[in-house]
Scaffold this motif. Structure first.
Motif, PDB file in Angstrom:
ATOM      1  N   TYR A   1      13.179 -29.078  10.577  1.00 16.21           N
ATOM      2  CA  TYR A   1      13.776 -30.375  10.261  1.00 16.21           C
ATOM      3  C   TYR A   1      13.297 -31.431  11.239  1.00 16.21           C
ATOM      4  O   TYR A   1      13.244 -31.194  12.448  1.00 16.21           O
ATOM      5  CB  TYR A   1      15.300 -30.261  10.345  1.00 16.21           C
ATOM      6  CG  TYR A   1      16.027 -31.590  10.373  1.00 16.21           C
ATOM      7  CD1 TYR A   1      16.176 -32.331   9.210  1.00 16.21           C
ATOM      8  CD2 TYR A   1      16.561 -32.083  11.558  1.00 16.21           C
ATOM      9  CE1 TYR A   1      16.833 -33.554   9.231  1.00 16.21           C
ATOM     10  CE2 TYR A   1      17.221 -33.301  11.588  1.00 16.21           C
ATOM     11  CZ  TYR A   1      17.355 -34.033  10.429  1.00 16.21           C
ATOM     12  OH  TYR A   1      18.004 -35.230  10.454  1.00 16.21           O
TER      13      TYR A   1
ATOM     14  N   TYR B   1      13.852 -41.417   8.257  1.00 12.86           N
ATOM     15  CA  TYR B   1      13.285 -40.365   7.427  1.00 12.86           C
ATOM     16  C   TYR B   1      13.736 -39.004   7.930  1.00 12.86           C
ATOM     17  O   TYR B   1      13.636 -38.721   9.123  1.00 12.86           O
ATOM     18  CB  TYR B   1      11.758 -40.403   7.465  1.00 12.86           C
ATOM     19  CG  TYR B   1      11.167 -41.727   7.057  1.00 12.86           C
ATOM     20  CD1 TYR B   1      10.892 -41.996   5.723  1.00 12.86           C
ATOM     21  CD2 TYR B   1      10.905 -42.698   8.008  1.00 12.86           C
ATOM     22  CE1 TYR B   1      10.366 -43.216   5.348  1.00 12.86           C
ATOM     23  CE2 TYR B   1      10.378 -43.926   7.638  1.00 12.86           C
ATOM     24  CZ  TYR B   1      10.108 -44.182   6.309  1.00 12.86           C
ATOM     25  OH  TYR B   1       9.592 -45.386   5.940  1.00 12.86           O
ATOM     26  N   SER B   2      14.228 -38.199   7.016  1.00 16.40           N
ATOM     27  CA  SER B   2      14.508 -36.814   7.338  1.00 16.40           C
ATOM     28  C   SER B   2      13.578 -35.942   6.511  1.00 16.40           C
ATOM     29  O   SER B   2      13.475 -36.113   5.303  1.00 16.40           O
ATOM     30  CB  SER B   2      15.965 -36.463   7.028  1.00 16.40           C
ATOM     31  OG  SER B   2      16.824 -37.181   7.893  1.00 16.40           O
ATOM     32  N   THR B   3      12.891 -35.047   7.173  1.00 18.99           N
ATOM     33  CA  THR B   3      11.934 -34.181   6.497  1.00 18.99           C
ATOM     34  C   THR B   3      12.314 -32.722   6.726  1.00 18.99           C
ATOM     35  O   THR B   3      12.649 -32.339   7.843  1.00 18.99           O
ATOM     36  CB  THR B   3      10.506 -34.418   7.045  1.00 18.99           C
ATOM     37  OG1 THR B   3      10.194 -35.796   6.941  1.00 18.99           O
ATOM     38  CG2 THR B   3       9.478 -33.603   6.272  1.00 18.99           C
ATOM     39  N   TYR B   4      12.273 -31.958   5.661  1.00 20.04           N
ATOM     40  CA  TYR B   4      12.530 -30.523   5.764  1.00 20.04           C
ATOM     41  C   TYR B   4      11.312 -29.763   5.265  1.00 20.04           C
ATOM     42  O   TYR B   4      10.876 -29.961   4.137  1.00 20.04           O
ATOM     43  CB  TYR B   4      13.730 -30.120   4.902  1.00 20.04           C
ATOM     44  CG  TYR B   4      15.056 -30.629   5.383  1.00 20.04           C
ATOM     45  CD1 TYR B   4      15.868 -29.827   6.169  1.00 20.04           C
ATOM     46  CD2 TYR B   4      15.499 -31.894   5.039  1.00 20.04           C
ATOM     47  CE1 TYR B   4      17.101 -30.272   6.603  1.00 20.04           C
ATOM     48  CE2 TYR B   4      16.737 -32.359   5.468  1.00 20.04           C
ATOM     49  CZ  TYR B   4      17.528 -31.539   6.242  1.00 20.04           C
ATOM     50  OH  TYR B   4      18.743 -32.004   6.662  1.00 20.04           O
TER      51      TYR B   4
ATOM     52  N   HIS C   1       4.746 -36.690  14.013  1.00 21.10           N
ATOM     53  CA  HIS C   1       5.369 -37.087  12.741  1.00 21.10           C
ATOM     54  C   HIS C   1       4.359 -37.123  11.596  1.00 21.10           C
ATOM     55  O   HIS C   1       4.626 -36.673  10.493  1.00 21.10           O
ATOM     56  CB  HIS C   1       6.035 -38.448  12.896  1.00 21.10           C
ATOM     57  CG  HIS C   1       6.536 -38.999  11.586  1.00 21.10           C
ATOM     58  ND1 HIS C   1       7.580 -38.426  10.890  1.00 21.10           N
ATOM     59  CD2 HIS C   1       6.111 -40.035  10.827  1.00 21.10           C
ATOM     60  CE1 HIS C   1       7.783 -39.109   9.767  1.00 21.10           C
ATOM     61  NE2 HIS C   1       6.920 -40.083   9.712  1.00 21.10           N
TER      62      HIS C   1
ATOM     63  N   LEU D   1       3.400 -34.494   7.948  1.00 26.40           N
ATOM     64  CA  LEU D   1       3.249 -34.903   6.549  1.00 26.40           C
ATOM     65  C   LEU D   1       2.080 -34.191   5.873  1.00 26.40           C
ATOM     66  O   LEU D   1       1.886 -34.333   4.671  1.00 26.40           O
ATOM     67  CB  LEU D   1       3.064 -36.423   6.465  1.00 26.40           C
ATOM     68  CG  LEU D   1       4.222 -37.239   7.048  1.00 26.40           C
ATOM     69  CD1 LEU D   1       3.954 -38.724   6.870  1.00 26.40           C
ATOM     70  CD2 LEU D   1       5.540 -36.869   6.399  1.00 26.40           C
TER      71      LEU D   1
ATOM     72  N   ARG E   1       7.321 -29.769   1.184  1.00 30.38           N
ATOM     73  CA  ARG E   1       8.321 -30.287   2.101  1.00 30.38           C
ATOM     74  C   ARG E   1       9.304 -31.147   1.305  1.00 30.38           C
ATOM     75  O   ARG E   1       9.001 -31.589   0.200  1.00 30.38           O
ATOM     76  CB  ARG E   1       7.692 -31.104   3.221  1.00 30.38           C
ATOM     77  CG  ARG E   1       7.046 -32.372   2.744  1.00 30.38           C
ATOM     78  CD  ARG E   1       6.448 -33.164   3.902  1.00 30.38           C
ATOM     79  NE  ARG E   1       6.062 -34.486   3.455  1.00 30.38           N
ATOM     80  CZ  ARG E   1       4.915 -34.766   2.864  1.00 30.38           C
ATOM     81  NH1 ARG E   1       4.029 -33.822   2.678  1.00 30.38           N
ATOM     82  NH2 ARG E   1       4.648 -35.987   2.457  1.00 30.38           N
TER      83      ARG E   1
ATOM     84  N   LEU F   1      11.763 -34.589   1.477  1.00 29.27           N
ATOM     85  CA  LEU F   1      11.933 -35.845   2.197  1.00 29.27           C
ATOM     86  C   LEU F   1      13.228 -36.513   1.785  1.00 29.27           C
ATOM     87  O   LEU F   1      13.539 -36.588   0.611  1.00 29.27           O
ATOM     88  CB  LEU F   1      10.786 -36.815   1.879  1.00 29.27           C
ATOM     89  CG  LEU F   1       9.380 -36.271   2.042  1.00 29.27           C
ATOM     90  CD1 LEU F   1       8.394 -37.235   1.403  1.00 29.27           C
ATOM     91  CD2 LEU F   1       9.067 -36.089   3.502  1.00 29.27           C
ATOM     92  N   THR F   2      13.963 -37.006   2.741  1.00 27.71           N
ATOM     93  CA  THR F   2      15.157 -37.783   2.416  1.00 27.71           C
ATOM     94  C   THR F   2      15.069 -39.122   3.122  1.00 27.71           C
ATOM     95  O   THR F   2      15.584 -39.299   4.209  1.00 27.71           O
ATOM     96  CB  THR F   2      16.440 -37.052   2.850  1.00 27.71           C
ATOM     97  OG1 THR F   2      16.400 -36.858   4.262  1.00 27.71           O
ATOM     98  CG2 THR F   2      16.549 -35.719   2.179  1.00 27.71           C
ATOM     99  N   PRO F   3      14.367 -40.096   2.505  1.00 28.54           N
ATOM    100  CA  PRO F   3      14.232 -41.414   3.110  1.00 28.54           C
ATOM    101  C   PRO F   3      15.558 -42.154   3.080  1.00 28.54           C
ATOM    102  O   PRO F   3      16.295 -42.081   2.102  1.00 28.54           O
ATOM    103  CB  PRO F   3      13.192 -42.111   2.239  1.00 28.54           C
ATOM    104  CG  PRO F   3      13.242 -41.405   0.937  1.00 28.54           C
ATOM    105  CD  PRO F   3      13.715 -40.008   1.198  1.00 28.54           C
TER     106      PRO F   3
ATOM    107  N   ARG G   1      13.330 -36.316  -2.137  1.00 26.81           N
ATOM    108  CA  ARG G   1      12.094 -36.155  -2.882  1.00 26.81           C
ATOM    109  C   ARG G   1      11.422 -34.856  -2.460  1.00 26.81           C
ATOM    110  O   ARG G   1      11.419 -34.504  -1.295  1.00 26.81           O
ATOM    111  CB  ARG G   1      11.149 -37.327  -2.627  1.00 26.81           C
ATOM    112  CG  ARG G   1      11.592 -38.609  -3.314  1.00 26.81           C
ATOM    113  CD  ARG G   1      10.564 -39.673  -3.118  1.00 26.81           C
ATOM    114  NE  ARG G   1      10.435 -40.034  -1.709  1.00 26.81           N
ATOM    115  CZ  ARG G   1       9.299 -40.435  -1.156  1.00 26.81           C
ATOM    116  NH1 ARG G   1       8.224 -40.495  -1.851  1.00 26.81           N
ATOM    117  NH2 ARG G   1       9.280 -40.752   0.121  1.00 26.81           N
TER     118      ARG G   1
END
Ligand SMILES: [Zn+2]
Length: 105
Positions: free
Chosen positions: A38, A53-56, A73, A77, A82, A84-86, A98
């Motif tokens: 995360y 931005y949260s990325t899992y 960061h 990407l 993955r 993404l929760t912008p 997304r």
């Protein structure tokens, strides 16, 4: 990984980086046990409306974790798939998760 609702319940297993605008953790889904790398990343906007931005990134092995820890960061990407929760305070309603599958590049 088939259900977005999975992202509601997480246990934080480990913290790799804890900064005000940048945070990385090893998280585990409480319902299915899937491990995720995360990342929380916040850019600084000129007017105080900082996009967040949260990325899992789902993790399969210890090697995945080591590889992800070495990225910044933007390097993160490059990983697929993955989630993404912008988050942008100004655009309520666009706060959706997304999914970036491996086939998107
Ligand atoms: Zn799950």
């Amino acid at each position: 990984m088939s259900n977005d609702l999975c992202l509601e319940q997480f246990a934080t297993l480990e913290s790799y980086s804890e900064e005000e605008h940048f945070c990385r953790q090893l998280r585990q889904c409480k319902s299915c046990g899937q491990l995720y790398f995360y990342e929380f990343y916040e850019t600084i906007g000129p007017d105080g409306n900082d996009p967040q931005y949260s990325t899992y990134v789902p993790i399969e092995s210890q090697e995945d974790i080591e590889a992800l820890k070495k990225t910044d960061h933007w390097g993160l990407l490059e990983f697929f798939p993955r989630l993404l929760t912008p988050k942008n305070p100004r655009s309520a309603g666009r706060d959706s998760i997304r999914y970036a599958p491996r086939t998107s590049r």
